[in-house]
Design an enzyme around this catalytic site. Structure first.
Site, PDB file in Angstrom:
ATOM      1  N   HIS A 124       0.844  -1.192   0.000  1.00  0.00           N
ATOM      2  CA  HIS A 124       0.000   0.000   0.000  1.00  0.00           C
ATOM      3  C   HIS A 124       0.880   1.243   0.000  1.00  0.00           C
ATOM      4  O   HIS A 124       1.853   1.340   0.758  1.00  0.00           O
ATOM      5  CB  HIS A 124      -0.904   0.020   1.234  1.00  0.00           C
ATOM      6  N   SER A 125       0.550   2.204  -0.851  1.00  0.00           N
ATOM      7  CA  SER A 125       1.243   3.487  -0.904  1.00  0.00           C
ATOM      8  C   SER A 125       2.755   3.276  -1.100  1.00  0.00           C
ATOM      9  O   SER A 125       3.168   2.592  -2.032  1.00  0.00           O
ATOM     10  CB  SER A 125       0.926   4.290   0.359  1.00  0.00           C
ATOM     11  N   MET A 126       3.570   3.808  -0.201  1.00  0.00           N
ATOM     12  CA  MET A 126       5.015   3.694  -0.353  1.00  0.00           C
ATOM     13  C   MET A 126       5.504   2.257  -0.177  1.00  0.00           C
ATOM     14  O   MET A 126       6.611   1.915  -0.584  1.00  0.00           O
ATOM     15  CB  MET A 126       5.712   4.604   0.651  1.00  0.00           C
ATOM     16  N   THR A 153      -0.067   3.490  -4.939  1.00  0.00           N
ATOM     17  CA  THR A 153       1.374   3.733  -4.836  1.00  0.00           C
ATOM     18  C   THR A 153       1.799   4.778  -5.854  1.00  0.00           C
ATOM     19  O   THR A 153       1.535   4.612  -7.049  1.00  0.00           O
ATOM     20  CB  THR A 153       2.155   2.434  -5.086  1.00  0.00           C
TER      21      THR A 153
END
Length: 878
Positions: A124-126, A153
């Site tokens: 998730h995300s970074m 991301t």
């Protein structure tokens, strides 16, 4: 919690590895005798390892429903909720820790019957970026990962490039994925973006790099994902049930029956992901569906010769086969469209090759050509592609209490294709387009001409009129973008008036000739009126501003600091010419003009389009202009910079007003508590006491965190300005009454001399205070841009006293030396300086350079400001 090797635990004390479980499953796996398929979840910026629960829980339920034929073991990494989107110094450390975790996970399955050799990753995300970074490690084996799914991301660039480590991390990853694309063929990557509700990471940043030689990467927006059809915010994408179900279904379909692990076939992996995330045919996934199907059952066969047909069924105990002869339609029509409101996963439409018989015992299953929509499943067949088919057969099974509708229609493609010109970006809503769909067809394709830029934003209005009042199935409107999977779907009752917002996540690539379409899946006896209006008309210029803010909000601090720097240069210039320092707000209005900055940048960006200029630019070892990079990404045009500059001017002006008002308020409160008698002036800029303060702050910067030392220095400067403001007020009051008290002791000459001396002192104090307020305003933005690293340092203080690496350590030491001198200087030293003319002119080229190279590199902004302040310090000595 998974016990890690001592060496790994010692090297990464803040990180942990967990296995998720619940109920009996958790109890059975406490001894880590695992037999499932490993999936590793990586949280993002400030994310928790507990976010894996959504995936793990639903996967557990599905495994239970399948009687544990297959199951997944979900692992999660605890990154201590680090702010890696604001501080990039720990990204490399996180990447290496994940590598160690993968090796630990695979060791847990050693000596098992179906031991895995790779791990699937959901980031998730970074966390998704960290997963991609694994492939850049020298000792990492690419075969350790065969599937990577990322959620919201930012793959293209950081949202806020606040330090060099963050931008370098991105550069290394994207360059590696471009140069080593051939080596990444065995890794299947899916990127899911949140859509317009995700205000933290815009979906354009979540699209993976497009490479002709890398066909195993897929990027989608959640609004286009079948069975989801909704936008999510940055956090809810982790637990959005529709997306989690699609992910888990895909994972189970990826299992190889022979190895009981995720398949090693990259083509199958990609076909499964497209089945669940791009185009769902309302069928359970089959890798190799049978070419022919037997049509069995004592069903009634009915021949339909009409070009348009509708059939509704409710609680019918008899099954039927409806056959549509194609011979009579091939000459008049080019396509056939069929819709079915029964949303189960069974086959329902077939192609028959018997040219004479009215019955067809063996047929081709055309249900795989269908597409699932929110209220219907539809299929569109081009007759020319099926020359061997003689009939189309639709199966209607017996229904028990179910009601559904089938529609079929033969049509010419040209008759259902309508062009709708999109209003121009600068039309300001004074032009709009309107079309009336007169025919009573079931399908319309409205082509949105010239709709290809991310700054185009308009409303599409669809009004439906029906001939009779009766219950109808809802109409479905789909905004289809051919160059990316970012479709949006709207379901509307009929008749109704529907409003659809048309905006793009990414612009049209140069080599793509597709035209966005509005697909209307209509009711047969209704007419539709479609119109579009530029959003300028509805909401004035605000929507365009919102689009610009969405794509370029991260660059606003650069424009604010650029305006303040221009004001600072104007104050130095005014001081040199008139001997007086103007106020911040007046000087900002006078000097902060976009025509002083923007033309030169626009010329350089224009020349960047020529190869000879780029070669000359590179030969001088100059970095690429940020605006040129954004233009190559189709995310820039000159009006953007002008609007951002005006935004920056407004923010700088009102922040300056608020800052000055706050200083006056706090200085008045301080004056009430402590009343200084005289304005004391120390002519020495460097004293042993100040030198000790410089050394102390430099030591703090070197041994702990540079941003922390800068913040302490800022508080010291703020207190100094507050104290100086108090002293200026008190001296002004004393100077007005002192000559009256001593009137009997002075002659007229001495009184005049003292009055002149007092007025000069007051003027110098006021000038100095104005200059300090502007410098402090600049210094405030330096502190704000460096603040994230200090927050990260404070959060991890229990693990290490020293921030390593520190993105602002060297800058902090230089600023400590500069500000310690500046806070004790006044304007009288500047007036006599030989460098004042240079110091007054330098802020303009620095502002130009800041806008040219700082939009995508915010960490460069303090460097430009520091250089300008350094010249100010030199003016105090020369």
């Amino acid at each position: 919690k998974i016990k890690l090797p001592k060496k790994t635990a010692r090297r990464y004390p803040a990180y942990e590895l967990y296995l998720y479980g619940e109920g009996n499953y958790a109890e059975e796996n406490k001894n880590l005798l695992l037999t499932g398929i490993p999936v590793l979840f990586l949280p993002g910026n400030a994310g928790s390892y507990k976010q894996v629960r959504s995936l793990g829980s639903i996967a557990l339920r599905k495994a239970e429903d399948a009687d544990w034929k297959y199951h997944f073991n979900f692992f999660s990494v605890n990154f201590n909720e680090e702010l890696v989107a604001l501080y990039g110094g720990s990204l490399q450390r996180q990447t290496k820790f994940v590598h160690e975790c993968i090796k630990v996970i695979l060791k847990l399955y050693r000596d098992r019957e179906f031991a895995p050799t790779s791990v699937a990753i959901v980031g998730h995300s970074m966390g998704g970026l960290v997963a991609r970074a694994l492939l850049t490690l020298k000792n990492f084996k690419p075969e350790l990962i065969n599937l990577l799914i990322t959620q919201a991301t930012p793959h293209v660039a950081p949202v806020m490039p606040l330090d060099k480590y963050l931008t370098d991390f991105y550069t290394a990853i994207n360059n590696h994925w471009i140069l080593k694309a051939q080596d990444l063929r065995n890794l299947t990557t899916l990127s899911v973006a949140g859509g317009f509700r995700d205000y933290q990471v815009r979906s354009g940043l979540a699209f993976l790099p497009r490479l002709s030689q890398h066909d195993s990467a897929l990027s989608v927006v959640s609004s286009a994902v079948p069975r989801a059809w909704a936008s999510t915010d940055h956090l809810s994408i982790v637990w959005c049930k529709e997306l989690i179900l699609a992910t888990i279904r895909a994972l189970f379909d990826l299992i190889d029956e022979n190895t009981r692990q995720i398949t090693e076939d990259p083509k199958k992996r990609m076909s499964v992901l497209k089945h669940h995330f791009v185009r769902h045919p309302a069928k359970i996934f089959e890798e190799n569906p049978e070419a022919f199907t037997e049509l069995t059952g004592a069903f009634l066969w009915i021949t339909v010769r009409a070009s348009k047909w509708t059939y509704s069924v409710y609680n019918d105990s008899d099954g039927k086969y409806f056959t549509f002869p194609l011979a009579s339609h091939r000459k008049s029509y080019s396509h056939v469209y069929c819709g079915n409101s029964m949303l189960d996963t069974s086959s329902w439409i077939y192609g028959c090759m018997n040219s004479s018989s009215s019955m067809c015992l063996e047929a081709t299953d055309l249900s795989w050509r269908a597409e699932l929509l929110p209220t219907t499943k539809v299929v569109i067949l081009k007759l020319q592609d099926y020359p061997s088919l003689s009939h189309i057969v639709i199966q209607v099974p017996p229904t028990a209490g179910n009601k559904y509708t089938l529609d079929c229609e033969f049509f010419k493609e040209d008759s259902r294709m309508v062009e709708l010109p999109v209003t121009h970006l600068l039309s300001f809503g004074f032009s709009s387009s309107r079309i009336l769909l007169n025919s009573t067809g079931l399908l319309y394709n409205v082509q949105l001409q010239h709709f290809n830029q991310i700054y185009q934003a308009f409303k599409i209005y669809i009004e439906s009129h029906c001939q009779s009042v009766k219950e109808r199935k809802p109409s479905v409107y789909r905004l289809h973008i051919p160059w990316s999977h970012e479709d949006s779907i709207t379901v509307a009752k009929v008749p109704s008036f529907t409003e659809i917002s048309a905006k793009l996540h990414i612009g049209q690539p140069q080599n793509d000739g597709g035209v966005p379409e509005l697909n209307i899946y209509a009711s047969s006896d209704c007419q539709y009126e479609v119109s579009n209006t530029n959003l300028f008309y509805s909401y004035c210029p605000y929507i365009l501003v919102f689009q610009i803010v969405r794509f370029h909000a991260g660059a606003l601090p650069v424009y604010v600091v650029s305006n303040i720097l221009l004001t600072y240069g104007g104050q130095l210039s005014t001081l040199m010419s008139t001997g007086q320092c103007s106020t911040f707000s007046l000087e900002l209005v006078r000097t902060a003009k976009p025509y002083k900055v923007e033309p030169l940048i626009s010329i350089v960006v224009f020349l960047h389009g020529f190869s000879w200029f780029r070669e000359l630019w590179e030969s001088l070892s100059l970095p690429e202009v940020d605006a040129a990079v954004l233009r190559s990404q189709d995310a820039w045009f000159p009006l953007v910079s002008l609007i951002l500059f005006l935004f920056g001017t407004g923010i700088a002006y009102w922040s300056g007003v608020f800052f000055s008002a706050s200083l006056r308020l706090f200085s008045s409160l301080w004056l009430t508590l402590i009343r200084p008698t005289v304005l004391q002036k120390d002519n020495k800029l460097i004293t042993p006491r100040r030198l000790c303060r410089v050394l102390s702050l430099a030591l703090i910067s070197w041994t702990t965190c540079g941003a922390f030392a800068v913040f302490i220095l800022y508080l010291q400067y703020l207190f100094k300005v507050l104290k100086g403001s108090d002293c200026s007020k008190e001296t002004s009051q004393n100077s007005s009454i002192h000559p009256v008290k001593n009137q009997s002791l002075m002659d007229s000459t001495s009184k005049a001399s003292q009055s002149l001396s007092n007025s000069t002192t007051i003027a110098e104090a006021v000038n100095s205070l104005k200059m300090h307020v502007t410098i402090l305003n600049l210094f405030t933005w330096i502190v704000l841009l460096n603040l994230p690293s200090s927050i990260y340092w404070l959060k991890n203080l229990r693990y290490s006293v020293r921030l390593d690496p520190d993105p602002c350590r060297s800058t902090a030491i230089i600023l400590v030396c500069i500000i310690e001198i500046l806070m004790n200087s006044d304007t009288s030293e500047l007036k006599s300086s030989n460098l004042l003319k240079i110091a007054a002119k330098v802020p303009l080229p620095l502002s130009v350079a800041m806008l040219a190279f700082g939009r995508m590199h915010l960490y460069k902004v303090p460097h430009f400001v520091t250089f300008s302040l350094l010249l100010h310090v030199l003016c105090c000595f020369m």
